[in-house]
Design a protein around this motif. Structure first.
Motif, PDB file in Angstrom:
ATOM      1  N   ASN A 117      14.927  79.965  30.342  1.00  0.00           N
ATOM      2  CA  ASN A 117      14.936  81.124  29.447  1.00  0.00           C
ATOM      3  C   ASN A 117      13.638  81.218  28.659  1.00  0.00           C
ATOM      4  O   ASN A 117      13.122  82.316  28.411  1.00  0.00           O
ATOM      5  N   TRP A 118      13.095  80.069  28.251  1.00  0.00           N
ATOM      6  CA  TRP A 118      11.829  80.054  27.513  1.00  0.00           C
ATOM      7  C   TRP A 118      10.727  80.711  28.326  1.00  0.00           C
ATOM      8  O   TRP A 118       9.982  81.543  27.809  1.00  0.00           O
ATOM      9  N   LEU A 123       7.055  85.445  29.278  1.00  0.00           N
ATOM     10  CA  LEU A 123       6.517  86.520  30.117  1.00  0.00           C
ATOM     11  C   LEU A 123       6.802  87.884  29.496  1.00  0.00           C
ATOM     12  O   LEU A 123       5.976  88.793  29.548  1.00  0.00           O
ATOM     13  N   LYS A 124       7.980  88.011  28.872  1.00  0.00           N
ATOM     14  CA  LYS A 124       8.330  89.270  28.205  1.00  0.00           C
ATOM     15  C   LYS A 124       7.436  89.516  26.986  1.00  0.00           C
ATOM     16  O   LYS A 124       7.244  90.655  26.575  1.00  0.00           O
ATOM     17  N   VAL A 130       2.908  82.173  33.795  1.00  0.00           N
ATOM     18  CA  VAL A 130       3.615  81.082  33.104  1.00  0.00           C
ATOM     19  C   VAL A 130       2.652  79.945  32.756  1.00  0.00           C
ATOM     20  O   VAL A 130       2.965  79.096  31.915  1.00  0.00           O
ATOM     21  N   LEU A 131       1.484  79.937  33.407  1.00  0.00           N
ATOM     22  CA  LEU A 131       0.515  78.867  33.160  1.00  0.00           C
ATOM     23  C   LEU A 131      -0.440  79.170  32.015  1.00  0.00           C
ATOM     24  O   LEU A 131      -1.284  78.343  31.682  1.00  0.00           O
ATOM     25  N   GLU A 132      -0.302  80.348  31.387  1.00  0.00           N
ATOM     26  CA  GLU A 132      -1.174  80.689  30.263  1.00  0.00           C
ATOM     27  C   GLU A 132      -0.966  79.766  29.072  1.00  0.00           C
ATOM     28  O   GLU A 132      -1.852  79.603  28.242  1.00  0.00           O
ATOM     29  N   GLY A 133       0.212  79.171  28.990  1.00  0.00           N
ATOM     30  CA  GLY A 133       0.514  78.298  27.858  1.00  0.00           C
ATOM     31  C   GLY A 133      -0.040  76.896  28.001  1.00  0.00           C
ATOM     32  O   GLY A 133       0.155  76.056  27.122  1.00  0.00           O
ATOM     33  N   VAL A 134      -0.735  76.613  29.103  1.00  0.00           N
ATOM     34  CA  VAL A 134      -1.323  75.278  29.307  1.00  0.00           C
ATOM     35  C   VAL A 134      -2.760  75.296  28.789  1.00  0.00           C
ATOM     36  O   VAL A 134      -3.615  75.965  29.366  1.00  0.00           O
ATOM     37  N   ARG A 146       1.953  69.229  32.601  1.00  0.00           N
ATOM     38  CA  ARG A 146       2.400  70.469  31.971  1.00  0.00           C
ATOM     39  C   ARG A 146       2.467  71.619  32.972  1.00  0.00           C
ATOM     40  O   ARG A 146       3.379  72.449  32.936  1.00  0.00           O
ATOM     41  N   ILE A 147       1.496  71.676  33.896  1.00  0.00           N
ATOM     42  CA  ILE A 147       1.510  72.702  34.934  1.00  0.00           C
ATOM     43  C   ILE A 147       2.791  72.605  35.756  1.00  0.00           C
ATOM     44  O   ILE A 147       3.469  73.609  36.022  1.00  0.00           O
TER      45      ILE A 147
END
Length: 256
Positions: A117-118, A123-124, A130-134, A146-147
């Motif tokens: 869900n996170w 993405l919303k 999803v890899l932008e947070g790394v 983390r990837i």
């Protein structure tokens, strides 16, 4: 300690930060950029204390990190960009938004569903990947871990541990082929693939690869320093000892 006393302690830190920023020559000169490397150092020191399970040291290092957070917020307030209240409110809003199973009517069955869900929520929020947070500046081993965690959150993952181990074996074979061929660039690329697949396998074993490697580092350091101390007792430099002589003390260290 009551919530009131906790808030009083935090207010005391904020007041001290104001005083230091106004009166101390060193504190007055600091910027976001000059503090950055110090913050990284403090984070690693906290990591060491956690690995050593030294809770008193953990408490001290948490204080150092908290000081840095307050320091950054103080600098931000001086340019009217943000202050400590903005920082606190920002993380509160994020936590509430990303925990709809607590603060809304979303139902989840387990921790894995919470993680999935996170990633959907991120993405919303406008993230394109999803890899932008790394973080780009993470050490490579931590970044690889983390990837893999991130892509797992959207279902891109192996189904069984034996599949991951088969991949490790495949990558090792490919590495050996390049070692025989002698192409250094390809050797490095395949070695990276081996490490990446091993980190992935660690995840399936519920092992944190960073912690596992640091545990081995500490073990090696302890044994090598034992070897050095024994060589010192003999009055013999390590470089003058044979490997067979070193092995005697190394094996003693392993038994300690």
């Amino acid at each position: 300690m009551s919530k009131e006393l906790q808030l009083q302690a935090f207010e005391r830190l904020l007041i001290i930060m104001d005083e230091l920023r106004e009166q101390c020559p060193w504190d007055k000169k600091q910027t976001l950029q000059t503090l950055r490397h110090l913050t990284i150092e403090e984070t690693y020191e906290l990591g060491d204390a956690i690995l050593d399970n030294d809770l008193n040291e953990v408490k001290k290092e948490l204080g150092d990190l908290l000081l840095h957070i307050v320091f950054y917020a103080k600098i931000g307030s001086e340019t009217n960009d943000f202050d400590i209240a903005d920082v606190c409110n920002e993380i509160c809003e994020k936590l509430i938004h990303r925990h709809p199973h607590i603060y809304s009517d979303t139902v989840v069955k387990d921790e894995e569903e919470v993680k999935q869900n996170w990633e959907k929520l991120k993405l919303k929020e406008g993230k394109k990947s999803v890899l932008e947070g790394v973080p780009r500046s993470l050490p490579a081993l931590v970044k690889a871990s983390r990837i893999q965690d991130k892509v797992k959150g959207v279902g891109f993952d192996w189904e069984e541990p034996h599949q991951v181990w088969d991949k490790v074996q495949e990558e090792l074979e490919e590495l050996q082929e390049e070692v025989k061929a002698g192409d250094q660039d390809k050797i490095e690329a395949e070695f990276g693939d081996v490490l990446f697949s091993m980190i992935n396998y660690a995840r399936f074993l519920n092992v944190n690869p960073e912690d596992a490697l640091e545990r081995t580092n500490k073990k090696f350091i302890k044994r090598f320093q034992y070897l050095e101390s024994k060589a010192g007792e003999l009055g013999k430099p390590l470089m003058d000892m044979t490997l067979a002589e070193m092995d005697v003390f190394w094996n003693e260290a392993k038994k300690l």
